[in-house]
Scaffold this active site. Structure first.
Site, PDB file in Angstrom:
ATOM      1  N   GLU A 183       0.865  -1.196   0.000  1.00 28.98           N
ATOM      2  CA  GLU A 183       0.000   0.000   0.000  1.00 28.98           C
ATOM      3  C   GLU A 183       0.893   1.236   0.000  1.00 28.98           C
ATOM      4  O   GLU A 183       1.739   1.390   0.881  1.00 28.98           O
ATOM      5  CB  GLU A 183      -0.931  -0.001   1.208  1.00 28.98           C
ATOM      6  CG  GLU A 183      -1.733   1.267   1.395  1.00 28.98           C
ATOM      7  CD  GLU A 183      -2.522   1.707   0.149  1.00 28.98           C
ATOM      8  OE1 GLU A 183      -3.336   0.916  -0.352  1.00 28.98           O
ATOM      9  OE2 GLU A 183      -2.287   2.847  -0.321  1.00 28.98           O
ATOM     10  N   CYS A 225     -12.328   4.027   0.205  1.00 27.70           N
ATOM     11  CA  CYS A 225     -13.557   3.988   1.006  1.00 27.70           C
ATOM     12  C   CYS A 225     -13.315   4.521   2.408  1.00 27.70           C
ATOM     13  O   CYS A 225     -14.024   5.400   2.883  1.00 27.70           O
ATOM     14  CB  CYS A 225     -14.092   2.552   1.051  1.00 27.70           C
ATOM     15  SG  CYS A 225     -15.456   2.370   2.189  1.00 27.70           S
ATOM     16  N   CYS A 242     -16.194   6.793   1.007  1.00 30.24           N
ATOM     17  CA  CYS A 242     -17.488   6.549   1.658  1.00 30.24           C
ATOM     18  C   CYS A 242     -17.540   6.987   3.127  1.00 30.24           C
ATOM     19  O   CYS A 242     -18.482   7.675   3.533  1.00 30.24           O
ATOM     20  CB  CYS A 242     -17.841   5.054   1.638  1.00 30.24           C
ATOM     21  SG  CYS A 242     -17.158   4.115   0.284  1.00 30.24           S
ATOM     22  N   LYS A 257     -16.857  10.788   3.940  1.00 29.62           N
ATOM     23  CA  LYS A 257     -17.972  11.518   3.311  1.00 29.62           C
ATOM     24  C   LYS A 257     -19.247  11.365   4.134  1.00 29.62           C
ATOM     25  O   LYS A 257     -19.937  12.335   4.417  1.00 29.62           O
ATOM     26  CB  LYS A 257     -18.195  10.979   1.899  1.00 29.62           C
ATOM     27  CG  LYS A 257     -19.447  11.509   1.262  1.00 29.62           C
ATOM     28  CD  LYS A 257     -19.947  10.616   0.166  1.00 29.62           C
ATOM     29  CE  LYS A 257     -20.612   9.362   0.688  1.00 29.62           C
ATOM     30  NZ  LYS A 257     -20.952   8.436  -0.393  1.00 29.62           N
ATOM     31  N   TYR A 283     -22.692  11.223  -8.573  1.00 34.97           N
ATOM     32  CA  TYR A 283     -23.124  11.160  -7.174  1.00 34.97           C
ATOM     33  C   TYR A 283     -22.154  11.865  -6.231  1.00 34.97           C
ATOM     34  O   TYR A 283     -22.574  12.460  -5.235  1.00 34.97           O
ATOM     35  CB  TYR A 283     -23.425   9.717  -6.739  1.00 34.97           C
ATOM     36  CG  TYR A 283     -22.228   8.867  -6.384  1.00 34.97           C
ATOM     37  CD1 TYR A 283     -21.793   8.754  -5.069  1.00 34.97           C
ATOM     38  CD2 TYR A 283     -21.537   8.154  -7.352  1.00 34.97           C
ATOM     39  CE1 TYR A 283     -20.704   7.973  -4.729  1.00 34.97           C
ATOM     40  CE2 TYR A 283     -20.457   7.361  -7.034  1.00 34.97           C
ATOM     41  CZ  TYR A 283     -20.032   7.272  -5.720  1.00 34.97           C
ATOM     42  OH  TYR A 283     -18.955   6.490  -5.400  1.00 34.97           O
ATOM     43  N   GLU A 342     -23.371  14.789  -3.811  1.00 34.93           N
ATOM     44  CA  GLU A 342     -23.247  14.611  -2.358  1.00 34.93           C
ATOM     45  C   GLU A 342     -22.485  15.780  -1.728  1.00 34.93           C
ATOM     46  O   GLU A 342     -22.897  16.316  -0.686  1.00 34.93           O
ATOM     47  CB  GLU A 342     -22.550  13.290  -2.044  1.00 34.93           C
ATOM     48  CG  GLU A 342     -23.440  12.087  -2.328  1.00 34.93           C
ATOM     49  CD  GLU A 342     -22.749  10.747  -2.133  1.00 34.93           C
ATOM     50  OE1 GLU A 342     -23.456   9.739  -2.016  1.00 34.93           O
ATOM     51  OE2 GLU A 342     -21.508  10.678  -2.112  1.00 34.93           O
ATOM     52  N   HIS A 400     -47.225   0.965   9.854  1.00 33.91           N
ATOM     53  CA  HIS A 400     -47.838   2.281   9.925  1.00 33.91           C
ATOM     54  C   HIS A 400     -47.522   2.970  11.239  1.00 33.91           C
ATOM     55  O   HIS A 400     -47.508   2.299  12.276  1.00 33.91           O
ATOM     56  CB  HIS A 400     -49.362   2.133   9.774  1.00 33.91           C
ATOM     57  CG  HIS A 400     -50.080   3.426   9.732  1.00 33.91           C
ATOM     58  ND1 HIS A 400     -50.021   4.269   8.645  1.00 33.91           N
ATOM     59  CD2 HIS A 400     -50.850   4.041  10.661  1.00 33.91           C
ATOM     60  CE1 HIS A 400     -50.742   5.344   8.901  1.00 33.91           C
ATOM     61  NE2 HIS A 400     -51.257   5.237  10.109  1.00 33.91           N
ATOM     62  N   GLU A 454     -44.293   2.438   4.016  1.00 37.59           N
ATOM     63  CA  GLU A 454     -45.547   1.705   3.775  1.00 37.59           C
ATOM     64  C   GLU A 454     -46.104   2.007   2.387  1.00 37.59           C
ATOM     65  O   GLU A 454     -46.833   1.218   1.809  1.00 37.59           O
ATOM     66  CB  GLU A 454     -46.588   1.977   4.861  1.00 37.59           C
ATOM     67  CG  GLU A 454     -47.117   3.388   4.908  1.00 37.59           C
ATOM     68  CD  GLU A 454     -48.095   3.584   6.070  1.00 37.59           C
ATOM     69  OE1 GLU A 454     -49.105   2.865   6.126  1.00 37.59           O
ATOM     70  OE2 GLU A 454     -47.846   4.453   6.932  1.00 37.59           O
TER      71      GLU A 454
END
Ligand SMILES: Cc1cc2nc3c(=O)[nH]c(=O)nc-3n(C[C@H](O)[C@H](O)[C@H](O)COP(=O)(O)OP(=O)(O)OC[C@H]3O[C@@H](n4cnc5c(N)ncnc54)[C@H](O)[C@@H]3O)c2cc1C
Length: 473
Positions: free
Chosen positions: A40, A48, A53, A56, A184, A188, A442, A447
């Protein structure tokens, strides 16, 4: 078990990239007994966890408090004037990201995966070179290098623009921000900054935001965003950015000039496949970018695989994780596993939130002879006392011949949570009759999904002749 000769190479699997796909693949392969190294170059956790993700969503939570404070008055609460500290939010967010990164590292180490903090480049099909020049020989290679923000064709002043990476680390909240993009991520961030109190202008070159989503939901969200004070300018692009002191001026294709404190470009992401040694091995890429792989994520070189955003299939975290897991099952677990990329539920954490699964109306009408459309738009109960000008939108698309629900589109509070559950029903092939047979809960917003009786429209190619559509209602 691993189809490897453990003595021949230093390791059985070398994973390049410790993001969603790479981490899952490394852990599962190691659990099957493979000797695994993951390299890495930035931080363990990948997009992410570190710059996607998770941070954010933390900002999304923060941005929604402003509405909650406003809404509280209608329910009898007196909330003193709220103040907001961006530096506090960012510091707390960073602390949480540090914690998550440490958890990812601990999980990898627990599975006996060796982590190498370095950039890695493929030297030949069985050798990977690290930044310090060391090489590691390996039976299999997994490319899980993800993607990177694309800043578009060069425009004057583009060096002043930030991407979503920097947006998560700004030293202070911009009072005015121009965001170019209509996907998106752009949407966002527009809602995040607007919720925090910034003046937001969203500039998008297409006819409407969220290309690829159902047209009704695109229109609904655009209207809701505009109601919340976000200026949405479609059919425009930022053609230049001028800097004067601390201020920027975004020049648009129609000649408008918008003064602001930050310019954010969120116009798409490109797979990270350059400069990792693929070209000389002849690993093929798609025309639209992304490494070409078969249904088991194998590239055109037999022992080299690729998962996640670098393959540009469905660029979402759960998909990268599933692909990484399936790769490890296939190659090291003796269980050849394909990933099903159809009917992937997804959310947009805008305000209001979107939850979507399956086909858009246009796609459904192209695919099926008869399509029944059910739509509902209503004021959520909470808005009655709060007085907030907002509406929920729901849409079901039904294959008129089998009765199966082939698309569900929701805009409203917690739509992301809802679509995760509806996703199970739709994936199982639930019919509209199954939805109708389910008792309503409900009083809830959801619903409505089991009580939509009237078709908003019905299209039949059969009655109108092949290729033609006819609205029955
Ligand atoms: C702002 C933003 C918000 C998002 N929101 C969501 C969301 O809400 N829901 C959702 O499902 N998805 C979301 N995504 C998408 C999601 O983050 C990605 O689909 C996912 O992270 C892809 O995982 P990956 O394993 O393919 O790659 P990544 O997670 O990107 O990991 C790749 C890793 O490889 C490393 N790397 C690259 N090249 C090398 C090299 N040569 N050597 C060593 N290391 C290397 C990188 O540093 C990186 O850590 C979002 C993305 C962004 C940018």
């Amino acid at each position: 078990m691993a189809q490897t000769s453990k003595s021949q190479y230093d390791v059985d699997l070398f994973v390049i990239g410790a993001g969603s796909g790479g981490v899952r693949a490394a852990r599962i392969a190691a659990n099957y007994g493979a000797r695994v190294v993951v390299a890495e170059e930035f931080r363990v956790g990948g997009t992410c966890v570190i710059r996607g993700c998770v941070p954010k969503k933390l900002l999304v939570y923060a941005s929604r408090f402003s509405h909650d404070f406003e809404d509280a008055a209608g329910f009898g609460w007196t909330v003193p004037e709220a103040t907001f500290s961006w530096p506090t939010l960012i510091a707390n967010k960073d602390r949480e990201i540090d914690r998550l990164e440490a958890a990812y590292v601990a999980n990898l180490e627990r599975s006996k995966v060796k982590i190498v903090r370095s950039r890695a480049v493929i030297e030949d099909p069985h050798t990977v070179r690290l930044a310090n020049g060391d090489t590691v020989t390996t039976d299999n290679i997994l490319i899980a290098t993800g993607g990177w923000p694309h800043m578009g064709p060069h425009i004057p002043g583009i060096e002043h623009a930030i991407s979503s990476n920097e947006a998560l680390h700004l030293p202070e909240l911009p009072k005015r921000i121009v965001i170019q993009g209509g996907g998106y991520i752009a949407v966002e961030f527009a809602c995040i900054f607007a919720g925090m109190g910034s003046e937001v202008t969203l500039v998008y070159r297409g006819g409407n935001i969220l290309r690829g989503f159902d047209d009704d939901i695109r229109e609904h969200l655009r209207n809701e965003m505009q109601t919340r004070g976000i200026k949405v300018l479609c059919g425009h692009t930022v053609t230049a950015i001028d800097k004067s002191g601390d201020e920027f001026v975004s020049r648009l294709s129609d000649g408008q000039a918008i003064a602001c404190d930050k310019v954010l470009f969120a116009i798409g992401r490109r797979p990270n496949c350059m400069g990792i040694g693929m070209e000389k091995l002849g690993i093929r890429c798609h025309e639209h970018g992304g490494i070409e792989v078969d249904e088991y994520s194998r590239t055109s070189v037999a022992n080299i695989y690729a998962v996640g955003d670098v393959t540009n299939r469905v660029n979402l975290t759960p998909v990268a994780i599933r692909e990484g897991h399936a790769f490890a099952d296939t190659v090291f677990g003796g269980k050849p596993t394909r990933v099903d990329h159809v009917q992937v539920p997804t959310a947009v954490f805008s305000e209001p939130e979107l939850g979507v699964i399956g086909l858009t109306e246009a796609q459904a009408r192209e695919r099926f002879d008869i399509v029944d459309v059910y739509k509902s738009t209503f004021r959520p109960m909470k808005a009655t006392l709060s007085g907030r000008a907002t509406r929920v939108f729901m849409k079901l698309l039904v294959d008129g011949e089998t009765g199966k629900v082939v698309g569900c589109h929701i805009a409203g509070p917690d739509a992301g949570e809802l679509i995760q559950l509806i996703g199970i029903a739709v994936k199982m092939g639930a019919t509209k009759a199954d939805f109708d047979a389910t008792m309503a809960v409900h009083p809830t917003m959801a619903e409505e999904l089991v009580t939509m009786r009237e078709k908003a429209a019905s299209y039949s190619r059969k009655t109108a002749g092949e290729g033609a559509d006819k609205a029955a209602e």
